[in-house]
Design an enzyme around this catalytic site. Structure first.
Site, PDB file in Angstrom:
ATOM      1  N   GLU A   1     141.021 -18.194  78.648  1.00 36.01           N
ATOM      2  CA  GLU A   1     142.311 -18.547  78.060  1.00 36.01           C
ATOM      3  C   GLU A   1     142.104 -19.738  77.137  1.00 36.01           C
ATOM      4  O   GLU A   1     141.728 -20.832  77.576  1.00 36.01           O
ATOM      5  CB  GLU A   1     143.329 -18.897  79.144  1.00 36.01           C
ATOM      6  CG  GLU A   1     144.737 -18.982  78.643  1.00 36.01           C
ATOM      7  CD  GLU A   1     145.471 -17.644  78.683  1.00 36.01           C
ATOM      8  OE1 GLU A   1     146.671 -17.603  78.360  1.00 36.01           O
ATOM      9  OE2 GLU A   1     144.836 -16.632  79.083  1.00 36.01           O
TER      10      GLU A   1
ATOM     11  N   CYS B   1     155.635 -47.581  57.470  1.00 31.99           N
ATOM     12  CA  CYS B   1     155.583 -46.114  57.396  1.00 31.99           C
ATOM     13  C   CYS B   1     154.241 -45.615  57.920  1.00 31.99           C
ATOM     14  O   CYS B   1     153.187 -46.115  57.497  1.00 31.99           O
ATOM     15  CB  CYS B   1     155.789 -45.674  55.952  1.00 31.99           C
ATOM     16  SG  CYS B   1     155.526 -43.907  55.662  1.00 31.99           S
TER      17      CYS B   1
ATOM     18  N   LYS C   1     148.570 -19.748  86.161  1.00 31.66           N
ATOM     19  CA  LYS C   1     148.753 -18.758  85.094  1.00 31.66           C
ATOM     20  C   LYS C   1     148.873 -19.526  83.776  1.00 31.66           C
ATOM     21  O   LYS C   1     149.915 -20.090  83.458  1.00 31.66           O
ATOM     22  CB  LYS C   1     149.997 -17.902  85.326  1.00 31.66           C
ATOM     23  CG  LYS C   1     150.173 -16.793  84.294  1.00 31.66           C
ATOM     24  CD  LYS C   1     151.396 -15.944  84.596  1.00 31.66           C
ATOM     25  CE  LYS C   1     151.519 -14.801  83.590  1.00 31.66           C
ATOM     26  NZ  LYS C   1     151.687 -15.294  82.203  1.00 31.66           N
TER      27      LYS C   1
ATOM     28  N   LYS D   1     155.811 -15.988  88.727  1.00 30.31           N
ATOM     29  CA  LYS D   1     156.249 -16.817  87.602  1.00 30.31           C
ATOM     30  C   LYS D   1     157.121 -17.987  88.067  1.00 30.31           C
ATOM     31  O   LYS D   1     157.822 -17.909  89.075  1.00 30.31           O
ATOM     32  CB  LYS D   1     157.044 -15.970  86.591  1.00 30.31           C
ATOM     33  CG  LYS D   1     156.238 -14.865  85.925  1.00 30.31           C
ATOM     34  CD  LYS D   1     155.221 -15.423  84.956  1.00 30.31           C
ATOM     35  CE  LYS D   1     155.837 -16.120  83.758  1.00 30.31           C
ATOM     36  NZ  LYS D   1     156.553 -15.231  82.831  1.00 30.31           N
TER      37      LYS D   1
ATOM     38  N   ASP E   1     129.799 -41.362  73.337  1.00 29.00           N
ATOM     39  CA  ASP E   1     130.249 -40.485  72.254  1.00 29.00           C
ATOM     40  C   ASP E   1     129.504 -40.776  70.959  1.00 29.00           C
ATOM     41  O   ASP E   1     129.127 -39.861  70.217  1.00 29.00           O
ATOM     42  CB  ASP E   1     131.752 -40.652  72.019  1.00 29.00           C
ATOM     43  CG  ASP E   1     132.579 -40.055  73.145  1.00 29.00           C
ATOM     44  OD1 ASP E   1     132.002 -39.354  74.003  1.00 29.00           O
ATOM     45  OD2 ASP E   1     133.801 -40.302  73.169  1.00 29.00           O
TER      46      ASP E   1
ATOM     47  N   CYS F   1     154.444 -42.603  48.529  1.00 33.27           N
ATOM     48  CA  CYS F   1     154.270 -42.144  49.912  1.00 33.27           C
ATOM     49  C   CYS F   1     154.000 -40.643  49.887  1.00 33.27           C
ATOM     50  O   CYS F   1     154.767 -39.871  49.309  1.00 33.27           O
ATOM     51  CB  CYS F   1     155.539 -42.439  50.712  1.00 33.27           C
ATOM     52  SG  CYS F   1     155.524 -41.786  52.385  1.00 33.27           S
TER      53      CYS F   1
ATOM     54  N   CYS G   1     161.697 -45.564  54.366  1.00 30.00           N
ATOM     55  CA  CYS G   1     160.384 -46.002  53.901  1.00 30.00           C
ATOM     56  C   CYS G   1     160.543 -46.485  52.466  1.00 30.00           C
ATOM     57  O   CYS G   1     161.132 -45.797  51.628  1.00 30.00           O
ATOM     58  CB  CYS G   1     159.378 -44.854  53.971  1.00 30.00           C
ATOM     59  SG  CYS G   1     157.861 -45.155  53.030  1.00 30.00           S
TER      60      CYS G   1
ATOM     61  N   SER H   1     147.249  -6.255  81.343  1.00 36.72           N
ATOM     62  CA  SER H   1     148.197  -7.308  81.690  1.00 36.72           C
ATOM     63  C   SER H   1     148.304  -7.417  83.210  1.00 36.72           C
ATOM     64  O   SER H   1     147.670  -6.664  83.960  1.00 36.72           O
ATOM     65  CB  SER H   1     149.567  -7.011  81.085  1.00 36.72           C
ATOM     66  OG  SER H   1     150.072  -5.782  81.586  1.00 36.72           O
TER      67      SER H   1
ATOM     68  N   ASP I   1     127.291 -38.235  68.724  1.00 34.47           N
ATOM     69  CA  ASP I   1     127.551 -38.002  67.297  1.00 34.47           C
ATOM     70  C   ASP I   1     126.281 -38.184  66.472  1.00 34.47           C
ATOM     71  O   ASP I   1     126.044 -37.443  65.502  1.00 34.47           O
ATOM     72  CB  ASP I   1     128.635 -38.964  66.794  1.00 34.47           C
ATOM     73  CG  ASP I   1     130.002 -38.664  67.384  1.00 34.47           C
ATOM     74  OD1 ASP I   1     130.193 -37.543  67.896  1.00 34.47           O
ATOM     75  OD2 ASP I   1     130.865 -39.559  67.346  1.00 34.47           O
TER      76      ASP I   1
END
Length: 697
Positions: A196, A430, A139, A335, A60, A452, A446, A108, A64
């Site tokens: 999708e 926190c 689906k 479904k 990675d 904060c 906190c 649809s 980068d």
């Protein structure tokens, strides 16, 4: 006709690429263009291997470094291009989406959760085209879109819309890593595919955790998160959110395969990502068996599905089956039943309230509770977690208090890896400001105070609320926008805002900026009671603030008493030992003291005796909006209350008059119209008081 765009194996940035680059200023324009072309080609291949093959060949950090170098060269030599992988970091915000017509209808799918309806679909297919082979797919429960490629390059991405036309969201789609800017291999010259867009479940839970800890409203479920993201007008926001895409159908192409399965097999060759859950079914019985197996496996998938899709494989048979006005007749969705009330806890987020109170929130696999999809539920406090023995990984029953607020009612089954007696423990610090979290009885708080960020945002919202100084032009959304833009780092920063900074933000015009600044200016000398309430001291709302103001008259007296003689506070109506302790803790906190001092550099609370002047206005309720001449809005509220009336911050059916001054808010006027509440200007208000012998001065 097809086109080829395969990566050159001799590309130096493909395998074991160098990451030590010559300084940009030492490159000629031609050398830069050559390096950019090689980097783009290599990065596209790395994207394909990462998103499609799930088999990256570089680390990675190396990726980068290549990506950063490409950006550097494009910027230095003005070599940006719509197809460049660097477009994934987002572009300039747009004003609105353009509506465009689809190259082919996006219809649809007929659907049902009943097996009998699935078999009826198969019977109809057999009657019309004979025995067929089916392709079965999950689906997906995401956002369906069309992606159009011309000569291998992404030309546009369009939401489904009404199936005939949708919104052009190309700039946003370019920021999704698994959407290739250019196709690979022997891809068609023209290709429109349906995909999708979704948010992976683990990324959704992490994103919601971050939103909760920032004090923002979390998304209800991954689909809502995806839909809300893809329609952002700022592509850079989309780029920051963890969206992915599966491609699953060809809408139109210059070259078509004979079967749907063959198309799906070609997709990865072109760089289009497909799910590995696709199966071929020789009969409808096999398709039903596939659905049953996917129902059992759905919780193990890292994306939401709500059923399976059964499609006729042969393309000629598809054409023969045709379509209705609403759906293609070659496919049917079987479904799943909705998850009902029982669901596992995926994670626990920690929400920090205005007063610092820590509320643990269970992040759930989305579940249906009373017809509403729920993906989070309150765990209330550490004591309740211990009593119910709740932990991450446990399966729990979720209910809705008063049919509104979801909460974990009980543990149904402990997680397989959990100690039967274990339960979730709050962090020691926190998650927002890293201040210590301390227990106070059954609750936890906190200790960061207004230092904060989560408490800061909510404190500003409260300072501007009806119970505070009633800044109608500053609601939750506006506060979040101003904090995110770096314009508000404290309550005191409200008084440093200027029109130029405001109008530079999306959604702010000169008039709205002017109105807000005018409202803020009117709060520089607030009545003491309003100021005390606005500070958000725990348990000190408008009523208690008025009692404190009546008792001590001056802000410094209240503060000194709270710091040095908190027991004296207990003699004030509505203030007992607990509340007195909370007031003492608030004023003795170094962070709170510094924040209050910063506000006092801009604000001078006025003394207010709040003595009763009679009952001339008894039974009436007033609401004020805008600025009044000669008196502040708060002073007008005090006057009517001193004479027996109620002064509230919002208009309802119980309101008798809405008093409108200069630069009034539109919301209250709209509410007055909806509730048939009389609207009076300042002159009419003064006349109303004068008729009852009351002087507003």
């Amino acid at each position: 006709m097809s086109r080829a765009d395969s990566v050159d194996e001799d590309n130096p940035y493909l395998r074991d690429p160098p990451t030590d680059f010559d300084p940009v200023e030492e490159l000629s324009a031609d050398e830069a263009r050559e390096q950019v072309a090689l980097l783009r080609e290599a990065i596209r291949e790395h994207d394909r291997r990462y998103y499609v093959e799930t088999d990256p060949i570089i680390a990675d950090r190396t990726y980068d470094a290549l990506f950063a170098r490409l950006q550097e060269l494009e910027d230095a030599f003005d070599l940006t291009h719509p197809d460049s992988p660097t477009r994934s970091v987002g572009g300039e915000p747009i004003e609105e989406f353009e509506t465009v017509e689809h190259v082919a209808p996006m219809l649809s799918i007929d659907q049902s959760g009943e097996e009998a309806d699935v078999r009826e679909f198969a019977d109809r297919v057999r009657r019309e085209v004979g025995d067929v082979r089916y392709v079965c797919e999950p689906k997906f429960d995401g956002v369906s879109m069309a992606f159009v490629y011309e000569d291998g390059s992404l030309e546009r991405a369009v939401t489904r819309g009404d199936g005939r036309e949708g919104d052009d969201v190309t700039q946003n789609a370019r920021t999704i890593g698994s959407v290739p800017q250019k196709l690979h291999g022997d891809s068609p010259d023209f290709l429109a595919v349906r995909g999708e867009v979704y948010m992976p479940k683990d990324a959704f839970q992490e994103h919601n955790r971050e939103r909760i800890e920032r004090g923002e409203e979390p998304f209800a479920n991954p689909r809502n998160a995806t839909a809300g993201t893809i329609r952002q007008l700022d592509p850079s926001i989309v780029a920051e959110r963890p969206l992915e895409v599966f491609f699953f159908d060809v809408l139109e192409a210059s070259d078509l395969e004979d079967s749907h399965r063959e198309e799906l097999e070609r997709f990865p060759e072109w760089g289009l990502r497909v799910t590995d859950q696709v199966e071929t079914a020789a009969s409808i019985d096999d398709a039903i068996d596939y659905r049953d197996r996917m129902l059992e496996a759905r919780d193990d998938l890292n994306y939401e599905i709500d059923g399976t899709v059964i499609k006729v494989d042969d393309r000629d048979a598809r054409e023969e089956l045709g379509r209705t006005a609403r759906h293609d007749r070659y496919a049917f969705a079987y479904k799943f039943p909705a998850r009902a009330e029982v669901t596992p806890i995926v994670d626990v987020a920690v929400q920090i309230g205005r007063t610092g109170r820590v509320t643990p929130v269970a992040l759930l696999e989305p579940v249906d509770v009373g017809g509403v999809t729920v993906s989070r539920a309150s765990l209330h406090n550490p004591e309740e977690i211990a009593e119910k023995n709740v932990d991450v990984g446990d399966t729990v029953r979720v209910q809705r208090a008063g049919d509104v607020i979801p909460y974990v009612a009980e543990v149904v089954e402990k997680g397989a890896e959990n100690d039967p007696e274990s339960h979730y423990e709050l962090p020691d610090h926190c998650p927002v400001c890293d201040s210590a979290i301390e227990r106070d009885g059954p609750m936890a708080f906190c200790t960061g105070g207004l230092a904060c960020d989560a408490q800061l945002r909510r404190s500003i919202e409260y300072y501007a609320s009806d119970d505070g100084l009633d800044l109608e032009g500053l609601g939750e959304k506006s506060v979040r926008q101003l904090v995110d833009a770096g314009l508000l780092e404290s309550v005191a920063d409200l008084y440093e805002l200027d029109g130029e900074n405001l109008t530079a933000l999306e959604g702010w015009g000169e008039k709205s900026a002017e109105n807000l600044l005018s409202e803020i200016e009117d709060t520089r000398n607030p009545p003491l009671a309003d100021f005390l309430s606005a500070l958000g001291i725990p348990h000190v709302g408008p009523t208690t603030a008025r009692e404190l103001a009546r008792e001590f008259a001056r802000f410094e007296t209240v503060r000194e008493t709270a710091e040095t003689e908190p027991e004296r506070l207990e003699g004030v109506d509505d203030v007992g030992e607990t509340v007195a302790g909370q007031i003492h803790d608030f004023f003795t906190s170094e962070a709170n003291a510094a924040a209050v001092d910063d506000v006092l550099a801009h604000v001078s609370p006025t003394e207010s005796e709040l003595e009763s002047g009679g009952d001339e206005l008894e039974g009436l309720t007033f609401v004020f909006t805008g600025s009044l001449e000669g008196v502040t809005r708060s002073e007008a509220q005090e006057t009517v209350e001193a004479h027996g009336a109620n002064a509230t911050g919002s208009v309802s059916g119980n309101t008798d008059y809405l008093v409108v001054g200069e630069n009034p808010g539109q919301t209250k006027r709209d509410d007055a119209g909806d509730n048939d509440v009389p609207i009076v200007d300042e002159d009419e208000f003064r006349e109303l008081l004068a008729e009852r012998g009351i002087d507003l001065e």
